[in-house]
Write an enzyme that holds these catalytic residues in place. Structure first.
Site, PDB file in Angstrom:
ATOM      1  N   LYS A 273      25.559  34.417 -11.641  1.00  0.00           N
ATOM      2  CA  LYS A 273      24.286  34.628 -12.327  1.00  0.00           C
ATOM      3  C   LYS A 273      23.973  33.455 -13.253  1.00  0.00           C
ATOM      4  O   LYS A 273      24.869  32.907 -13.908  1.00  0.00           O
ATOM      5  CB  LYS A 273      24.372  35.945 -13.120  1.00  0.00           C
ATOM      6  CG  LYS A 273      23.100  36.357 -13.856  1.00  0.00           C
ATOM      7  CD  LYS A 273      23.329  37.701 -14.541  1.00  0.00           C
ATOM      8  CE  LYS A 273      22.094  38.209 -15.259  1.00  0.00           C
ATOM      9  NZ  LYS A 273      22.313  39.548 -15.859  1.00  0.00           N
TER      10      LYS A 273
ATOM     11  N   SER B 221      19.168  42.879 -14.450  1.00  0.00           N
ATOM     12  CA  SER B 221      18.708  41.498 -14.392  1.00  0.00           C
ATOM     13  C   SER B 221      19.543  40.615 -13.467  1.00  0.00           C
ATOM     14  O   SER B 221      19.183  39.482 -13.186  1.00  0.00           O
ATOM     15  CB  SER B 221      18.711  40.894 -15.805  1.00  0.00           C
ATOM     16  OG  SER B 221      20.025  40.863 -16.348  1.00  0.00           O
TER      17      SER B 221
ATOM     18  N   SER C 158      22.347  46.033 -15.966  1.00  0.00           N
ATOM     19  CA  SER C 158      21.999  44.898 -15.123  1.00  0.00           C
ATOM     20  C   SER C 158      22.965  44.572 -13.987  1.00  0.00           C
ATOM     21  O   SER C 158      22.689  43.695 -13.179  1.00  0.00           O
ATOM     22  CB  SER C 158      21.811  43.643 -15.989  1.00  0.00           C
ATOM     23  OG  SER C 158      20.670  43.798 -16.801  1.00  0.00           O
TER      24      SER C 158
END
Length: 436
Positions: free
Chosen positions: A36, A113, A137
């Site tokens: 990420k 996210s 997330s």
């Protein structure tokens, strides 16, 4: 712009990070992983999901320890993945870099996210992926994309070299398509398991009120599937269907003053809505402390949805009940610890239904978010570990459930998931028939 060459829009940037040793004896040898765009990688700008953050920050001087741990175990990094701006959404839609395509349900959001990380795994572009989970997330995109996702116990994995969202709740988590890989990654990322981690659960709590949040729109009968699977695997005498909301109301003395404040008629569980309210106010306060100065100085061009949420956070006044909020957090963690003890498991829906459709109308989306956070805040506010388990596809959308265990019982949790998973899949297939 994000790399788009047949990668489902999952990647911001593709590259190879090779392990320091090629030894085939290393636990993650031969596996690839995606990262990420919230983790520092030496020589690369950590973008935090938004161009203005990337523009105003220099390349990282060092690589985050969580990434280094995966590399040291023999895995190969394959690139940075798209995320929601400033990690402030559970949708996975990014106005600047595009929305990664959900391989499981292309017309629906991938979840955020850590959207790109989940998509990279679901699309078979990496064997596992690193993400972060503050409010949901990792768990949400895992559920939406039909893969396994682990939010470990808060504080169990180093968040050094990870851009914070709200440190009180931030965790490093990971995704995998199968439990064997997830377990291998867990063994590397977390402290070694104690022998007691292999024990069987003494109680499996499947609270009926949490499953009522799902409503009847999917007709997936998840509640029945979970109860039957737990009974077949561990024995019906240890399955408890008591309402979690009633337990929280009775065992968290300070929650009463927040019941009306945080209650949402749509969630159907006022005590859990209050827990969600407490967590979201605390999260917003930390986010404001972290970023108000940068936001007010840079005035970043944020996408719709994120822009309003961020502006609300940075312009909010200090909550006069902040001390009470922290008291609720302490009491809630203590109550949940007493409920699960050393070897209890809590089973809940990961999310309140099917992934929302892309570009869903804002009012409908907010109602869904309220329901989602009444479930997600259970692990968030307590700091407990949670694993999202895919059950399969029903009526064209992925269905999942989650297991939770006490803080520090991560290996025990993954072990229980491994023991229960086959029964869950078999029961889902039998219940759904040929459409599973």
């Amino acid at each position: 712009m994000a790399a788009k060459d047949d990668d489902h829009g999952a990647f911001m940037e593709k590259f190879l990070l090779l392990p320091p040793s090629p030894s085939s004896t290393l636990p993650l040898h031969g596996l690839t992983f995606a990262i990420k765009d919230i983790f520092d990688i030496a020589g690369h700008v950590t973008g935090f999901g938004t161009p203005d953050w990337a523009r105003t920050h220099a390349p990282a001087a060092a690589t985050a320890p969580a990434v280094l741990a995966a590399l040291a175990a023999g895995a190969t990094g394959v690139g940075k993945t798209v995320m929601d701006e400033m990690a402030y959404s559970i949708n996975g839609e990014n106005a600047h870099y595009g929305t990664p395509v959900n391989p499981c349900a292309p017309g629906r959001v991938p979840g955020g996210s850590s959207s790109g990380s989940a998509v990279a795994v679901a699309a078979n572009l990496a064997d596992f992926a690193l993400g972060t989970d503050t409010g949901g997330s990792v768990r949400v995109p895992a559920a939406y994309c039909g893969v396994f996702g682990l939010r470990p116990s808060h504080g169990s994995v180093s968040v050094e070299g990870v851009v914070p969202m709200a440190q009180m709740f931030d965790t490093v988590g990971w995704f995998a398509r199968d439990l064997a890989t997830l377990s291998r990654v867990t063994d590397v990322m977390l402290p070694p398991a104690q022998p007691a981690a292999e024990r069987r659960p003494s109680r499996v709590t499947v609270p009926a009120d949490c499953f009522r949040i799902l409503g009847s729109s999917l007709d997936d009968r998840t509640y029945e599937i979970v109860n039957a699977s737990a009974a077949k695997t561990f024995g019906s005498d240890i399955v408890d269907n008591g309402d979690l909301g009633d337990f929280v109301s009775s065992n968290v003395p300070s929650i009463g003053k927040f019941i009306l404040v945080g209650s949402s008629a749509s969630s159907g569980v006022p005590a859990l809505s209050a827990i969600s309210h407490v967590m979201r106010v605390l999260q917003r306060s930390e986010f404001k402390a972290n970023y108000a100065e940068w936001i007010n100085t840079v005035k970043p061009n944020l996408g719709p949805g994120i822009r309003e949420r961020v502006q609300e956070a940075v312009s909010s006044s200090d909550d006069p009940a902040m001390e009470d909020l922290h008291t609720v957090r302490t009491e809630f963690r203590s109550a949940l610890t007493a409920l699960l003890e050393d070897d209890g498991i809590l089973v809940i829906p990961t999310v309140p239904g099917a992934p929302p459709r892309l570009r869903m109308e804002a009012a409908m989306l907010e109602d869904f978010r309220a329901k989602a956070f009444s479930l997600l805040s259970i692990a968030g506010l307590s700091g407990f570990c949670q694993i999202s388990i895919p059950l399969g596809i029903r009526n064209g959308v992925p269905v999942s459930v989650s297991l939770l265990a006490r803080h520090g019982a991560d290996h025990f949790l993954v072990g229980v998931a491994q023991e229960l998973y086959e029964a869950l899949r078999n029961e889902a297939a039998a219940t759904w028939g040929s459409s599973a």
